[in-house]
Design a protein around this motif. Sequence first.
Motif, PDB file in Angstrom:
ATOM      1  N   ASP A 107      25.364   7.131  -8.931  1.00 26.90           N
ATOM      2  CA  ASP A 107      24.305   8.134  -8.800  1.00 26.90           C
ATOM      3  C   ASP A 107      22.903   7.563  -8.999  1.00 26.90           C
ATOM      4  O   ASP A 107      21.928   8.316  -8.977  1.00 26.90           O
ATOM      5  CB  ASP A 107      24.524   9.261  -9.814  1.00 26.90           C
ATOM      6  CG  ASP A 107      25.517  10.296  -9.302  1.00 26.90           C
ATOM      7  OD1 ASP A 107      25.760  10.326  -8.087  1.00 26.90           O
ATOM      8  OD2 ASP A 107      26.053  11.053 -10.124  1.00 26.90           O
ATOM      9  N   THR A 137      26.527  12.322  -6.279  1.00 27.83           N
ATOM     10  CA  THR A 137      25.940  13.641  -6.007  1.00 27.83           C
ATOM     11  C   THR A 137      24.431  13.616  -5.801  1.00 27.83           C
ATOM     12  O   THR A 137      23.834  14.671  -5.567  1.00 27.83           O
ATOM     13  CB  THR A 137      26.266  14.601  -7.171  1.00 27.83           C
ATOM     14  OG1 THR A 137      25.845  14.011  -8.403  1.00 27.83           O
ATOM     15  CG2 THR A 137      27.758  14.886  -7.242  1.00 27.83           C
ATOM     16  N   SER A 187      22.836   8.430  -3.574  1.00 25.72           N
ATOM     17  CA  SER A 187      24.115   7.914  -4.057  1.00 25.72           C
ATOM     18  C   SER A 187      24.579   6.715  -3.245  1.00 25.72           C
ATOM     19  O   SER A 187      24.439   6.678  -2.013  1.00 25.72           O
ATOM     20  CB  SER A 187      25.183   9.007  -3.992  1.00 25.72           C
ATOM     21  OG  SER A 187      24.895  10.030  -4.911  1.00 25.72           O
ATOM     22  N   ARG A 209      26.869   3.944  -1.348  1.00 24.41           N
ATOM     23  CA  ARG A 209      27.995   4.017  -0.413  1.00 24.41           C
ATOM     24  C   ARG A 209      29.002   2.914  -0.652  1.00 24.41           C
ATOM     25  O   ARG A 209      30.171   3.055  -0.348  1.00 24.41           O
ATOM     26  CB  ARG A 209      27.480   3.955   1.034  1.00 24.41           C
ATOM     27  CG  ARG A 209      26.573   5.110   1.422  1.00 24.41           C
ATOM     28  CD  ARG A 209      27.307   6.445   1.381  1.00 24.41           C
ATOM     29  NE  ARG A 209      26.462   7.547   1.834  1.00 24.41           N
ATOM     30  CZ  ARG A 209      25.779   8.328   1.041  1.00 24.41           C
ATOM     31  NH1 ARG A 209      25.808   8.130  -0.268  1.00 24.41           N
ATOM     32  NH2 ARG A 209      25.063   9.331   1.515  1.00 24.41           N
ATOM     33  N   HIS A 219      36.065  13.865   3.206  1.00 22.36           N
ATOM     34  CA  HIS A 219      34.734  14.369   3.547  1.00 22.36           C
ATOM     35  C   HIS A 219      33.628  13.779   2.671  1.00 22.36           C
ATOM     36  O   HIS A 219      32.456  13.812   3.054  1.00 22.36           O
ATOM     37  CB  HIS A 219      34.725  15.898   3.416  1.00 22.36           C
ATOM     38  CG  HIS A 219      35.824  16.570   4.162  1.00 22.36           C
ATOM     39  ND1 HIS A 219      35.792  16.772   5.523  1.00 22.36           N
ATOM     40  CD2 HIS A 219      37.029  17.051   3.729  1.00 22.36           C
ATOM     41  CE1 HIS A 219      36.907  17.377   5.910  1.00 22.36           C
ATOM     42  NE2 HIS A 219      37.681  17.548   4.841  1.00 22.36           N
ATOM     43  N   VAL A 220      33.993  13.265   1.498  1.00 20.54           N
ATOM     44  CA  VAL A 220      32.965  12.736   0.600  1.00 20.54           C
ATOM     45  C   VAL A 220      33.028  11.219   0.452  1.00 20.54           C
ATOM     46  O   VAL A 220      32.007  10.579   0.184  1.00 20.54           O
ATOM     47  CB  VAL A 220      33.036  13.402  -0.800  1.00 20.54           C
ATOM     48  CG1 VAL A 220      32.763  14.886  -0.687  1.00 20.54           C
ATOM     49  CG2 VAL A 220      34.375  13.156  -1.478  1.00 20.54           C
ATOM     50  N   GLU A 242      23.825  22.298  -3.113  1.00 19.39           N
ATOM     51  CA  GLU A 242      23.065  21.056  -2.948  1.00 19.39           C
ATOM     52  C   GLU A 242      23.590  20.284  -1.743  1.00 19.39           C
ATOM     53  O   GLU A 242      24.666  20.583  -1.211  1.00 19.39           O
ATOM     54  CB  GLU A 242      23.151  20.206  -4.212  1.00 19.39           C
ATOM     55  CG  GLU A 242      24.552  19.954  -4.715  1.00 19.39           C
ATOM     56  CD  GLU A 242      24.576  19.316  -6.093  1.00 19.39           C
ATOM     57  OE1 GLU A 242      23.882  18.297  -6.270  1.00 19.39           O
ATOM     58  OE2 GLU A 242      25.284  19.825  -6.974  1.00 19.39           O
ATOM     59  N   ALA A 243      22.821  19.278  -1.334  1.00 15.43           N
ATOM     60  CA  ALA A 243      23.163  18.531  -0.125  1.00 15.43           C
ATOM     61  C   ALA A 243      24.530  17.871  -0.222  1.00 15.43           C
ATOM     62  O   ALA A 243      25.302  17.848   0.738  1.00 15.43           O
ATOM     63  CB  ALA A 243      22.077  17.486   0.160  1.00 15.43           C
ATOM     64  N   ARG A 244      24.840  17.292  -1.378  1.00 12.91           N
ATOM     65  CA  ARG A 244      26.147  16.660  -1.580  1.00 12.91           C
ATOM     66  C   ARG A 244      27.035  17.544  -2.455  1.00 12.91           C
ATOM     67  O   ARG A 244      27.668  17.097  -3.402  1.00 12.91           O
ATOM     68  CB  ARG A 244      25.968  15.271  -2.191  1.00 12.91           C
ATOM     69  CG  ARG A 244      25.388  14.257  -1.199  1.00 12.91           C
ATOM     70  CD  ARG A 244      25.317  12.856  -1.777  1.00 12.91           C
ATOM     71  NE  ARG A 244      26.582  12.362  -2.272  1.00 12.91           N
ATOM     72  CZ  ARG A 244      27.543  11.829  -1.512  1.00 12.91           C
ATOM     73  NH1 ARG A 244      27.389  11.765  -0.202  1.00 12.91           N
ATOM     74  NH2 ARG A 244      28.663  11.386  -2.064  1.00 12.91           N
ATOM     75  N   ALA A 288      30.791  16.731  -2.967  1.00 14.34           N
ATOM     76  CA  ALA A 288      31.027  15.704  -3.989  1.00 14.34           C
ATOM     77  C   ALA A 288      30.929  16.323  -5.379  1.00 14.34           C
ATOM     78  O   ALA A 288      31.710  15.994  -6.278  1.00 14.34           O
ATOM     79  CB  ALA A 288      30.031  14.557  -3.844  1.00 14.34           C
ATOM     80  N   ARG A 289      29.966  17.235  -5.570  1.00 20.14           N
ATOM     81  CA  ARG A 289      29.848  17.926  -6.856  1.00 20.14           C
ATOM     82  C   ARG A 289      31.121  18.732  -7.130  1.00 20.14           C
ATOM     83  O   ARG A 289      31.626  18.749  -8.262  1.00 20.14           O
ATOM     84  CB  ARG A 289      28.644  18.869  -6.841  1.00 20.14           C
ATOM     85  CG  ARG A 289      28.422  19.601  -8.142  1.00 20.14           C
ATOM     86  CD  ARG A 289      27.853  18.719  -9.205  1.00 20.14           C
ATOM     87  NE  ARG A 289      26.507  18.292  -8.861  1.00 20.14           N
ATOM     88  CZ  ARG A 289      25.820  17.356  -9.518  1.00 20.14           C
ATOM     89  NH1 ARG A 289      26.386  16.732 -10.540  1.00 20.14           N
ATOM     90  NH2 ARG A 289      24.600  17.017  -9.140  1.00 20.14           N
TER      91      ARG A 289
END
Length: 677
Positions: free
Chosen positions: A464, A492, A496, A498, A536-537, A644-646, A649-650
């Motif tokens: 993060d 998140t 973040s 990759r 997906h994450v 939120e955008a991610r 993942a959260r």
Amino acid sequence: MPAESADPSEPAVLAAERAHLAESRAALRRMREHAEGLSADVAADWVSKQFLESLLDQRVEALADHPDTPLFFGRMDRGGAAGSDLPAVMYVGRRHVHDGDEGRPLVLDWRAPVSRAFYQAGPADPMGWRLRRRFGFQAGELTAFEDEPLDGGGTRPGTGPSRILTDEIERPRTGPMRDIVATIQPEQDVIVRADLPRSVCVQGAPGTGKTAVGLHRAAYLLFTHRERLSRSGVLIVGPNRAFLAYIAAVLPALGEVRVEQATIDDLLGPPLGDEPADVAALKGDARMAGVLRRALWLHVRKPEEGLVVTRGAARYRLADHEIREIAAALRGTTRYGSGRAAFAQRLAHQILVRMERRGEAPDDRVQDQVARSRPVKQVLDAVWPKVSAEQVLHRLLSDADLLSRAAKGVLDEDEQAALLPARPARSHRSARWTAADRALLDELNDLIERTTSLGHLVVDEAQDLSAMQLRALGRRCATGSATVLGDLAQGTTAWSARTWKEVLAHLGQDGEVTELTLGFRVPGTVLDFAARLLPHVAPGLERPRSLRPGAGALTVRRVDDLAAATVEAARAALARPGSVGLIVPDARAGAHAAALEAAGLEHEVLGPESPGTGRLLVIPATLAKGLEYDHVIVAEPAAIAAAEARGLARLYVVLTRAVTTLAVLHEDDLPAELAEP
């Protein structure tokens, strides 16, 4: 499993082991009393006395005996082929305990080289040992044992994984995180005992114990390299204060009381303002390091006139082109602050050369006087002005011309425009620095004056952190090593990581990546449900597995009244042993807390600075990372994912906090990504 009561020898074995426990506790008490009786009066001076008193206090604290914590948890019996230098029987525990009169070791520290066999020995390689025995405890009392033959000379009672091991993993928890020293697995032990110069990166799926592995590695390194690390220091960096409070008890329980813990905001400074996620991500980009370097050195200017120094009746001159050559030779080859000091000294040196040509014999004192003289200071301020990180960054983010020159060929015009606020602060003193700005300021501070390096750095939830934040941490272990922990699937933030290769590169560390995929904490049914989000994450990660099947651990229910359903679920969870976490969308934490209050259920709301100590906690989703609870209730997954955008993942983080049961309650449809694969 524990030794069966049908075995007539069991009572005698338990009695003997309890006697050894009592003897060990008595010996530890004598060790502590001896440490308390030591005096710092032997010190030669007041400073030495204060230092010695501090060391003695830490020694006494490290020898504390916690009644609810087993003094030892395992035993190894030597095989016939073992060398004579090994003890016939070895008890393994959290710290070394010896008989004060004979010096006979009663318990060996789990970090001692010989104790490695307790974690690594097996039938394929018994490492010279015949038998491994694990002990079961209840409230500090030894209640059971389990033997595992290592030499092929017998069979272990029962089948499957160790029952005592499983019971310890599943033991209900309240309050801070516990150590896992009794349950460390072979693959974890390899990471824990990695050499100090070697940086280690652990990609750990939820429940694999990566955080605990990092903490135990810090304890192991402090034990093995005590003198070196007591000078250079060890630092644990976590994502927030609640997380640090949660893990705070682990190292003291292992006898280590001198390890600093901090968040990234503690190190770089607290954010005073917010900004759009895309701007924060741009400021966190590693390319900003080059922009900052260029912006700083653009403050070194060409001289407009020469230097004249008067000494008595004589005047000594340096032409502007000579000053320019001196500055050019230093520019960019050193840190800005030391370069400024060196620039003044070189100007003074050239004046001394001219004095010598006139037959004078000046010494170093004269050079220092010239370097501090008003004419040299005037040239110094004009050519190489003294600046602070805040001044440089404020000017960069409010002066389009300077930004254009510094970012040329690095950032395009749109990116440069995004960095210029619509209403910049009037000065660096009134600027409301954001979290991303703090990392830029730290970069500039290091370009001006070198950052002090530690001996070892443990970074948790490293996925993060932005590239610029990682560079800031890398400077703090530039001459040391690091243990990097995280899970790419739990990233998140807007920046973040990759890949772990990127993280290690930004830290400036060469390290190997170890992936832990076998979970011990999260039940299998819960982990399988959450793993539906992985494609997906983090599609490149291996699907995690759990040591515990977890039949019946997961319930997913659609409800008509979410608030009432969460109250009902919380009440049911409180009827069972262990901690209860109600994880909710951040915006709805107050409403759920009010529902619990109305129902008369005692609870606390977890905050960024408060870890929460009660059995029932209301947890905003953004604070759940790194924490775990026996029973978890997740309210409205779709709202968590959409916040939120991610968000997916959260949600993956939120769904993997349970150790015993997970109840997912929702009024709205579940996210499509959670559908049965």
